[in-house]
Design an enzyme around this catalytic site. Structure first.
Site, mmCIF file in Angstrom:
data_model
loop_
_atom_site.group_PDB
_atom_site.id
_atom_site.type_symbol
_atom_site.label_atom_id
_atom_site.label_comp_id
_atom_site.label_asym_id
_atom_site.label_seq_id
_atom_site.Cartn_x
_atom_site.Cartn_y
_atom_site.Cartn_z
ATOM 1 N N GLY A 46 17.075 -22.097 22.875
ATOM 2 C CA GLY A 46 17.450 -20.683 22.930
ATOM 3 C C GLY A 46 18.879 -20.554 22.441
ATOM 4 N N GLN A 51 27.191 -16.299 21.971
ATOM 5 C CA GLN A 51 27.580 -17.705 21.868
ATOM 6 C C GLN A 51 28.177 -18.024 20.496
ATOM 7 O OE1 GLN A 51 23.563 -19.088 23.580
ATOM 8 N NE2 GLN A 51 24.990 -20.701 24.233
ATOM 9 N N CYS A 95 23.489 -25.716 28.754
ATOM 10 C CA CYS A 95 23.898 -24.595 27.905
ATOM 11 C C CYS A 95 24.644 -25.148 26.696
ATOM 12 C CB CYS A 95 24.806 -23.649 28.679
ATOM 13 S SG CYS A 95 25.311 -22.202 27.727
ATOM 14 N N LEU A 96 24.337 -24.626 25.523
ATOM 15 C CA LEU A 96 24.988 -25.131 24.304
ATOM 16 C C LEU A 96 26.474 -24.794 24.301
ATOM 17 C CD1 LEU A 96 22.179 -24.340 21.722
ATOM 18 C CD2 LEU A 96 22.744 -26.535 22.759
ATOM 19 N N HIS A 137 17.952 -16.992 30.906
ATOM 20 C CA HIS A 137 19.232 -17.635 30.600
ATOM 21 C C HIS A 137 19.897 -16.936 29.420
ATOM 22 C CE1 HIS A 137 21.822 -21.371 29.963
ATOM 23 N NE2 HIS A 137 21.932 -20.749 28.813
ATOM 24 N N GLU A 138 19.065 -16.576 28.397
ATOM 25 C CA GLU A 138 19.630 -15.927 27.195
ATOM 26 C C GLU A 138 20.056 -14.494 27.478
ATOM 27 O OE1 GLU A 138 19.098 -19.504 25.585
ATOM 28 O OE2 GLU A 138 20.400 -17.852 24.986
ATOM 29 N N HIS A 141 23.354 -14.318 28.942
ATOM 30 C CA HIS A 141 24.450 -14.432 27.963
ATOM 31 C C HIS A 141 24.845 -13.056 27.427
ATOM 32 C CE1 HIS A 141 25.421 -18.644 27.315
ATOM 33 N NE2 HIS A 141 24.160 -18.988 27.143
HETATM 34 O O1 K2U Z 1 21.661 -20.564 25.759
HETATM 35 C C1 K2U Z 1 21.777 -21.753 25.507
HETATM 36 O O2 K2U Z 1 22.851 -22.347 25.644
HETATM 37 C C2 K2U Z 1 20.577 -22.517 25.038
HETATM 38 C C3 K2U Z 1 20.021 -23.359 26.119
HETATM 39 C C4 K2U Z 1 18.853 -22.571 26.655
HETATM 40 C C5 K2U Z 1 18.252 -23.067 27.933
HETATM 41 C C6 K2U Z 1 19.026 -23.574 28.957
HETATM 42 C C7 K2U Z 1 18.417 -23.987 30.135
HETATM 43 C C8 K2U Z 1 17.045 -23.875 30.305
HETATM 44 C C9 K2U Z 1 16.291 -23.357 29.278
HETATM 45 C C10 K2U Z 1 16.895 -22.942 28.110
HETATM 46 C C11 K2U Z 1 19.822 -24.683 25.397
HETATM 47 O O3 K2U Z 1 18.575 -24.738 24.851
HETATM 48 S S1 K2U Z 1 20.255 -26.060 26.378
HETATM 49 C C12 K2U Z 1 19.336 -27.359 25.818
HETATM 50 C C13 K2U Z 1 18.006 -27.461 26.488
HETATM 51 C C14 K2U Z 1 16.966 -27.952 25.763
HETATM 52 C C15 K2U Z 1 15.714 -28.089 26.374
HETATM 53 C C16 K2U Z 1 15.521 -27.712 27.698
HETATM 54 C C17 K2U Z 1 16.577 -27.200 28.413
HETATM 55 C C18 K2U Z 1 17.838 -27.076 27.815
HETATM 56 ZN ZN ZN Z 2 23.438 -20.955 27.405
#
Ligand code: K2U
Ligand code: ZN
Length: 173
Positions: A46, A51, A95-96, A137-138, A141
């Site tokens: 996501g 971001q 979170c990225l 989560h998105e 943000h």
């Molecule tokens: O928003 C973001 O930073 C993207 C996250 C989204 C996310 C975080 C936690 C749980 C679900 C989605 C990134 O995708 S973090 C990397 C990741 C990859 C696979 C599973 C969970 C997190």
């Molecule tokens: Zn995030």
């Protein structure tokens, strides 16, 4: 398509409430494509426009697990949760914008979301499992909320200090 730079916490632009999209323009469609490319490259499942430092209510997702499912890239403009379940799920989130930090976050297990598609159509969908966690989560943000905001203050401060150190090191590199 262009790979964009993902902001690292702490950054005031990650705390802003993003502005609604008035209409889906070609520029915003191009931004959604760039966000999907940046997300896949990270890799992540996501990504939200704030971001990238852009204050638009736009998120992209693809929670399809590479192995078993076919990819399902989604771009959601002005997404809003219109229903959430009583049942709640705990997921170890990352979170990225907060690299290498993970913590358990509890959220409604299922949500119904309404959004504007890149074609300008209004869609509604029921999400469960990882898709439900990710879309919440998105959308957080877009409201300047990070998963660490659900943690106890001490734990949140620890993570913030680590990110400040990481940013100092990156600045020196
Ligand atoms: O928003 C973001 O930073 C993207 C996250 C989204 C996310 C975080 C936690 C749980 C679900 C989605 C990134 O995708 S973090 C990397 C990741 C990859 C696979 C599973 C969970 C997190
Ligand atoms: Zn995030």
């Amino acid at each position: 398509m262009t790979l964009r730079t993902i902001l690292i916490h702490p950054d005031p632009r990650l705390k802003k409430v993003a502005a609604p999209v008035a209409e889906v323009t070609d520029d915003l469609r191009r931004l959604a494509d760039d966000m999907l490319e940046t997300m896949y490259d990270a890799p992540g499942i996501g990504l939200a426009a704030p971001q990238l430092g852009l204050s638009h209510r736009l998120i992209v997702m693809d929670c399809a697990k590479k192995e078993e499912d076919t990819p399902r890239p989604l771009a959601l403009f002005n997404p809003e949760v219109i229903w959430s379940s009583e049942d709640r799920n705990v997921y170890e989130e990352g979170c990225l914008s907060i690299p290498e930090q993970y913590a358990d976050v509890e959220r409604p297990a299922e949500v119904r979301v309404r959004w504007l598609t890149p074609e300008g159509k209004t869609e509604e969908e029921h999400f469960s499992g990882l898709w439900a966690t990710c879309v919440q989560h998105e959308i957080d943000h877009l409201n300047g909320k990070l998963f660490i905001d659900y943690l106890k203050p001490l734990k949140r401060q620890l993570i913030t200090r680590k990110m400040e150190k990481l940013k100092r090191e990156m600045a020196r590199a």
